[in-house]
Design an enzyme around this catalytic site. Sequence first.
Site, PDB file in Angstrom:
ATOM      1  N   LYS A 172       0.854  -1.180   0.000  1.00 48.48           N
ATOM      2  CA  LYS A 172       0.000   0.000   0.000  1.00 48.48           C
ATOM      3  C   LYS A 172       0.892   1.232   0.000  1.00 48.48           C
ATOM      4  CE  LYS A 172      -1.892   2.876   2.504  1.00 48.48           C
ATOM      5  NZ  LYS A 172      -1.838   4.121   1.723  1.00 48.48           N
ATOM      6  N   GLU A 247       9.682   1.418  10.803  1.00 47.01           N
ATOM      7  CA  GLU A 247      10.703   2.454  10.620  1.00 47.01           C
ATOM      8  C   GLU A 247       9.970   3.784  10.728  1.00 47.01           C
ATOM      9  OE1 GLU A 247      12.795   5.120   9.857  1.00 47.01           O
ATOM     10  OE2 GLU A 247      12.732   4.640   7.717  1.00 47.01           O
ATOM     11  N   CYS A 281      13.399  10.874   6.943  1.00 52.07           N
ATOM     12  CA  CYS A 281      13.443  10.527   8.371  1.00 52.07           C
ATOM     13  C   CYS A 281      14.849  10.701   8.928  1.00 52.07           C
ATOM     14  CB  CYS A 281      12.939   9.107   8.587  1.00 52.07           C
ATOM     15  SG  CYS A 281      13.782   7.896   7.543  1.00 52.07           S
ATOM     16  N   GLU A 383       8.907  15.873  15.734  1.00 50.59           N
ATOM     17  CA  GLU A 383       9.379  15.780  14.356  1.00 50.59           C
ATOM     18  C   GLU A 383       8.555  16.739  13.486  1.00 50.59           C
ATOM     19  OE1 GLU A 383       8.543  12.212  12.005  1.00 50.59           O
ATOM     20  OE2 GLU A 383      10.616  12.237  11.311  1.00 50.59           O
TER      21      GLU A 383
HETATM   22  O1  TXE Z   1       2.346   9.485   7.683  1.00 51.62           O
HETATM   23  P1  TXE Z   1       1.544   8.169   7.932  1.00 51.62           P
HETATM   24  P2  TXE Z   1       1.776  10.940   7.330  1.00 51.62           P
HETATM   25  C1  TXE Z   1       6.192  11.323   9.821  1.00 51.62           C
HETATM   26  C2  TXE Z   1       6.356  12.807   9.642  1.00 51.62           C
HETATM   27  C3  TXE Z   1       5.023  13.228   9.140  1.00 51.62           C
HETATM   28  C4  TXE Z   1       4.132  12.329   9.966  1.00 51.62           C
HETATM   29  C5  TXE Z   1       2.780  12.095   9.397  1.00 51.62           C
HETATM   30  O2  TXE Z   1       6.598  13.427  10.873  1.00 51.62           O
HETATM   31  O3  TXE Z   1       4.741  14.568   9.375  1.00 51.62           O
HETATM   32  O4  TXE Z   1       4.827  11.105  10.011  1.00 51.62           O
HETATM   33  O5  TXE Z   1       2.879  11.802   8.014  1.00 51.62           O
HETATM   34  C6  TXE Z   1      -0.383   4.644   5.869  1.00 51.62           C
HETATM   35  N1  TXE Z   1      -3.018   1.649   9.116  1.00 51.62           N
HETATM   36  N2  TXE Z   1       6.656  10.555   8.693  1.00 51.62           N
HETATM   37  O6  TXE Z   1       0.480  11.235   7.989  1.00 51.62           O
HETATM   38  O7  TXE Z   1       0.108   8.453   8.184  1.00 51.62           O
HETATM   39  C7  TXE Z   1      -0.492   5.830   4.952  1.00 51.62           C
HETATM   40  O8  TXE Z   1      -1.586   5.690   4.083  1.00 51.62           O
HETATM   41  C8  TXE Z   1      -2.217   1.307   8.089  1.00 51.62           C
HETATM   42  C9  TXE Z   1       7.935   9.936   8.855  1.00 51.62           C
HETATM   43  O9  TXE Z   1       1.771  11.079   5.895  1.00 51.62           O
HETATM   44  O10 TXE Z   1       2.303   7.398   8.937  1.00 51.62           O
HETATM   45  C10 TXE Z   1       0.870   5.790   4.273  1.00 51.62           C
HETATM   46  O11 TXE Z   1       0.871   4.798   3.256  1.00 51.62           O
HETATM   47  N3  TXE Z   1      -1.590   2.221   7.317  1.00 51.62           N
HETATM   48  C11 TXE Z   1       8.299   9.083   7.749  1.00 51.62           C
HETATM   49  C12 TXE Z   1       1.792   5.364   5.411  1.00 51.62           C
HETATM   50  O12 TXE Z   1       0.949   4.730   6.360  1.00 51.62           O
HETATM   51  C13 TXE Z   1      -1.769   3.519   7.597  1.00 51.62           C
HETATM   52  C14 TXE Z   1       7.662   9.137   6.464  1.00 51.62           C
HETATM   53  C15 TXE Z   1       2.540   6.512   6.098  1.00 51.62           C
HETATM   54  O13 TXE Z   1       1.603   7.481   6.490  1.00 51.62           O
HETATM   55  C16 TXE Z   1      -2.607   3.925   8.663  1.00 51.62           C
HETATM   56  C17 TXE Z   1       6.354   9.749   6.476  1.00 51.62           C
HETATM   57  C18 TXE Z   1      -3.231   2.928   9.444  1.00 51.62           C
HETATM   58  N4  TXE Z   1      -4.018   3.213  10.472  1.00 51.62           N
HETATM   59  C19 TXE Z   1       5.922  10.444   7.558  1.00 51.62           C
HETATM   60  N5  TXE Z   1      -2.592   5.287   8.706  1.00 51.62           N
HETATM   61  C20 TXE Z   1       9.564   8.325   7.803  1.00 51.62           C
HETATM   62  N6  TXE Z   1       9.811   7.582   8.876  1.00 51.62           N
HETATM   63  O14 TXE Z   1      10.328   8.355   6.843  1.00 51.62           O
HETATM   64  C21 TXE Z   1      -1.774   5.705   7.708  1.00 51.62           C
HETATM   65  N7  TXE Z   1      -1.289   4.646   7.024  1.00 51.62           N
END
Ligand code: TXE
Length: 481
Positions: A172, A247, A281, A383
């Site tokens: 996904k 991660e 990240c 973050e």
């Molecule tokens: O990430 P999400 P978001 C951090 C960064 C950012 C914050 C939020 O601080 O501002 O996270 O970003 C899927 N069950 N990072 O909201 O929601 C979602 O569809 C299963 C750090 O965009 O964590 C996407 O495919 N899946 C980072 C993925 O999770 C779910 C990179 C990441 O989205 C879900 C990105 C659920 N309940 C953001 N909810 C890094 N570590 O590199 C969301 N998703």
Amino acid sequence: MHKIDNFIDGQRQAPVSGHYLDNVEPATGQVYSQVASSDADDVDRAVAAATAAAPGWYELGATGRAACMRRLAALVTAHADALAQAESKDNGKPLWLASEVDIPRVASNLEFFADAATQFASECHPMTHGINYTLREPLGVVGCISPWNLPLYLMTWKIAPALAAGNTVVAKPSEVTPATASLLAELTVEAGWPPGVLNLVHGSGPKAGASLVDHPGIKAVSFTGGTATGKAIASAMAPTFRKVSLELGGKNPTVVFDDCDFEQTVDQVARAAFSNQGQICLCGSRILVQQSIYERFKKALVERVAALRVGDPTESTSQQGALVSAAHRDKVLVAIDTARAEGGQVLCGGHPVEVSGRCSEGYFVAPTLIEGLDMYCATAQEEIFGPVATLHAFADETEAVQLANATRYGLAASVWSNDVHRCHRVAKNLQCGIVWVNCWMVRDLRTPFGGTKASGLGREGGLEAMRFFTEPKNVCIDVGL
Ligand code: TXE
């Protein structure tokens, strides 16, 4: 308008509900395609296809799977320009960055894990009267959930080891950046992959992502994204004891000592803080500088950062592109307001940037440096994941380590010094999964990749990833002596 559909059982499939989400180009703020808004019905179909494909993929053997992956890597390289353009348009990152970093690393991920498939071996523990050998079997069907910041690069970082180890995959991609995943899935057809080996289910986290995590046919989930989402995924998987690799976020310290190579360090500290608009990240968002060079370093860094050119991602002169979405741009601007309210002084940036022409509605923010903040305030603890870094002074090595570790995160750090003893000491004392010394984001795909504390669980990369995606079974044989 172009529709990005799911990819299930080797072909495009519209979402069962018929619903789509708008997909926006961040540099222009315009909707330019629509992406499937999937739910549990689509996940069911994808898991069924992956389950049916699993025995055949396993029976291809490591050499057969590696050959498929190498053919796909070659196609990625052949289509690198189109993939880089799609990534830049979908994400807002400069085209040159997608061309030089993201897409080449997609091909490397596939090639590296094709090699890993053929080199992976398991252990043997001989005893006086018997022998143990450990089988490492694939788990079956696994879920790979990836974020928007390095979309295809991070998706292939997960699917490549999963497939190399003999699993089939339901992935996904982020709903914010779905384009290149779909292009890759279509290339698997040209690469002669059996249908059902790689399936894509697009859509939002709470609907498509949560349905994938909840599906009992999914034996493990590898996730990269926010810490709060990681917590939700770990909680959903725990009652059925399925494996998770997480991660998550970081608030990484960049620790600059007064004996560093000054000019090189200034350049690399700016790169570490602002690459990909600070949306990696691993970005060093807390810059700790030894008091004795603080003012001089600050002046040089502000000069470098203020000179970074923000602009249309398609132009080769743009060093910074757009943030990924309006919501994320707003979150970053609120974080800058919070920093001001907490007493921070903005040294450069601190505001949106208007880019004329086709990008006048895009989501651009000036690279921002802030000083004068306590290490325990929200700005230095949360973050931000954007082009914002804070500067802090420290007196000596002890204080540097204490400030560096003063965070709930523990992903990465960089240390800048010419004292080899100190570099080793500091690296040992930092609480994180990755330390770079006099460099940043140098990657060797064999090394363990991931964080401690709120930055995640488990490690990706090399054999760690192959082990995550397999189940060990020890067989003990009495040799009859
Ligand atoms: O990430 P999400 P978001 C951090 C960064 C950012 C914050 C939020 O601080 O501002 O996270 O970003 C899927 N069950 N990072 O909201 O929601 C979602 O569809 C299963 C750090 O965009 O964590 C996407 O495919 N899946 C980072 C993925 O999770 C779910 C990179 C990441 O989205 C879900 C990105 C659920 N309940 C953001 N909810 C890094 N570590 O590199 C969301 N998703």
